[in-house]
Motif scaffolding. Structure first.
Motif: not given
Length: 434
Positions: A102-122
Motif C-alpha cells: 500500500i505504501g509503495i503504491i502511494k509513493g508511486a502516485i506521489h512521485d507522479y504528481f511531484d514530477s509533473h506538478h512540482p511543489t503544487t500538491f499538498t
C-alpha cells in the motif's frame, strides 16, 4: 465499474446488481452491499459509559489516529456499531509504511504528481478517521436517504460521528483551509462482505485541484471544460505511470460530488479494469468552502485494488499479515514485484442455516463472523435461499470458509469458532437456526 469487477459474485446476481448501484455513489475502492439494519450489541458485552461531545469530536478529528483510545471509538451509544476487530485496525496505517504494497503504491502516485506538478500538491496522510457525519455525507452532497448512511453500511461512533467511509470526508474542510491542490490518503471503513476482494478496512487516495479564471481564459475554454480536459490529461498520465503504455477509455459515471463524472478503465492483462472515479467538482461545494469563481477536478482511487492488480496479490487479507513470507517480497520504490504464493493451507468449510427475520442482513452476519474469527474467515457465501411455500418463511444457508494464511487450522479450533458463530447469530441477529 467494469463487468469483470463483478465476476466474483458468481450466481448471486441480485447482490451484484446492488453492488453496482452502490458503487456509483462513492469513489471506487471496494464493493458494497446495500441492506439496512444496525448490528445489535453482543449480549453481556459492556462498553465504557462514554459518549462523544461535539468538542470531543473536534479533538478526535484533529488527532493523529494513533492516539485514539478504545473509548473514543467504541462507545455505549445505541447507534455505535464498531467492534474490537475494527478498532484494532485504527492506527496501523499501512499507507505510511514505505515498503508495504500500500505504501509503495502511494509513493508511486506521489512521485507522479511531484514530477509533473512540482511543489503544487499538498499531501495529507495522517488525518484521523473519526469524522463528523456531516463531513462524510452532507458536505459532499450524499443524499439524505442514501443507503450508505445506514448503520448496515457505515461504522458509527454516534449518530453524528462515523469512521470515514471515503477520503472525500476531508474535502470540504481542506478547501476551507485555502488549499487549491491536494492529495489525501488514509484508511477508510465500510461494513461489507467477506471474500478475497472485500475487507472492512481499506485505503483510498483523494486528489483535488482548483483552477481560477486566469487558468482557463487563455485556453478559449469555459472553466468546467478546462477542468475536465486537465483532469483527463492528468489521470491518463497517472495510469501510464502505474501501468505502462495501456489502452484506456472513459466511462460516464455518477458521484454526488462531481458533475460530469467519469470512471477511467484500462485494458490490462486481457481485460478492462476500472482504475478510479473522478469528475468536475460540484460548484456548490467550491462556492461554499472556497469561494465563487473557481472550478476544480477531483478523483478517488482504492490503493488495495491497484496493489492487487499490479503485484498479483490474490487475497485482500494478505495486506494485514505480519508474515515475512509476504512482506519480505516487497521493497520501497519497487513497482515490478510479482507476489509469489507460499504454501497455502487447506480451508475448512462449515455451513450455518437459519430462518431469517426482517431484521437480518448479510452485512450483519459477516460482522458477526469477522468479530469471532477475524482474518481466519476467508469467505462467507450464500449457498441456498429457500422460501417455504406454505409459511412464506425464508431460509438461508451460508458456507463459511475458515483458512489461515500462516498455518493449518485444527478441527477443534474451527469447531469452536463455528459453534460460537452459530450461537451468536441466533442471539444477535434474531434468526432461528435449522
Amino acid at each position: 465499474m467494469s463487468l469483470t469487477a463483478l465476476s466474483h459474485c458468481g450466481p448471486r446476481c441480485s447482490l451484484a446488481v446492488r453492488h453496482l448501484v452502490q458503487q456509483r455513489s462513492l469513489w471506487a475502492g471496494t464493493f458494497r452491499s446495500a441492506q439496512l439494519t444496525a448490528l445489535p450489541k453482543a449480549p453481556g458485552f459492556v462498553r465504557p459509559p462514554r459518549q462523544l461531545s461535539s468538542s470531543t469530536v473536534a479533538q478526535c478529528a484533529a488527532a493523529a489516529p494513533s492516539v485514539l483510545s478504545r473509548a473514543d471509538v467504541i462507545t455505549d451509544h445505541p447507534f455505535n456499531n464498531i467492534t474490537d476487530t475494527i478498532f484494532q485496525k485504527i492506527g496501523v496505517n499501512l499507507h505510511q509504511q514505505p515498503g508495504h504494497p500500500i505504501g509503495i503504491i502511494k509513493g508511486a502516485i506521489h512521485d507522479y504528481f511531484d514530477s509533473h506538478h512540482p511543489t503544487t500538491f499538498t499531501k495529507f496522510d495522517d488525518l484521523a478517521p473519526i469524522v463528523a457525519a456531516t463531513a462524510n455525507f452532507d458536505e459532499v452532497l450524499v443524499p439524505a436517504d442514501h443507503v450508505s448512511r445506514s448503520p448496515n453500511d457505515t461504522y458509527y461512533v454516534a449518530p453524528e460521528t462515523v469512521l470515514r467511509c471515503h477520503t472525500s470526508a476531508h474535502q470540504a474542510e481542506i478547501l476551507r483551509q485555502g488549499e487549491r491542490a491536494f492529495l489525501v490518503t488514509g484508511d477508510v471503513y465500510r461494513r461489507d462482505s467477506i471474500d478475497a476482494t472485500h475487507y472492512p478496512v481499506f485505503h483510498q487516495m483523494e486528489g483535488v485541484r482548483v483552477f481560477g479564471p486566469q487558468d482557463w481564459q487563455a485556453s478559449g475554454m469555459e472553466g468546467a471544460q478546462y477542468a475536465e480536459v486537465e483532469l483527463k490529461r492528468t489521470l491518463e498520465g497517472l495510469a501510464q505511470h502505474l501501468f505502462g503504455e495501456v489502452e484506456m477509455r472513459w466511462i460516464d459515471a455518477y458521484f454526488p460530488f462531481t458533475e460530469p463524472s467519469f470512471e477511467l478503465e484500462i485494458f490490462f492483462k486481457g481485460q478492462w479494469l476500472e482504475v478510479l472515479g473522478c469528475g468536475v467538482m460540484q460548484q456548490q461545494i467550491l462556492d461554499k468552502n472556497l469561494g465563487p469563481g473557481q472550478k476544480a477536478w477531483a478523483f478517488g482511487l482504492g490503493l488495495e485494488r491497484l496493489a492487487m492488480v499490479l503485484f498479483d496479490i490474490p487475497d485482500i487479507r494478505l495486506f494485514w499479515t505480519s508474515d515475512q513470507r509476504f512482506l519480505g517480497q516487497f521493497k520501497a520504490g519497487n513497482m515490478t514485484t510479482k507476489f509469489k504464493s507460499y504454501s497455502k493451507y487447506p480451508p475448512c468449510y462449515k455451513d450455518v442455516a437459519f430462518w431469517i427475520s426482517d431484521a437480518f442482513t448479510e452485512n450483519n452476519l459477516c460482522e458477526v463472523v469477522r468479530d469471532i474469527a477475524g482474518d481466519l474467515a476467508e469467505e462467507v457465501k450464500l449457498i441456498d435461499d429457500f422460501t417455504h411455500p406454505k409459511t412464506g418463511r425464508t431460509s438461508h444457508c451460508y458456507r463459511i470458509a475458515y483458512r489461515s494464511m500462516e498455518r493449518s487450522l485444527t478441527d477443534d479450533e474451527v469447531n469452536a469458532l463455528q459453534e460460537e458463530v452459530r450461537s451468536t447469530v441466533a442471539t444477535k441477529l434474531n434468526v432461528e437456526l435449522r
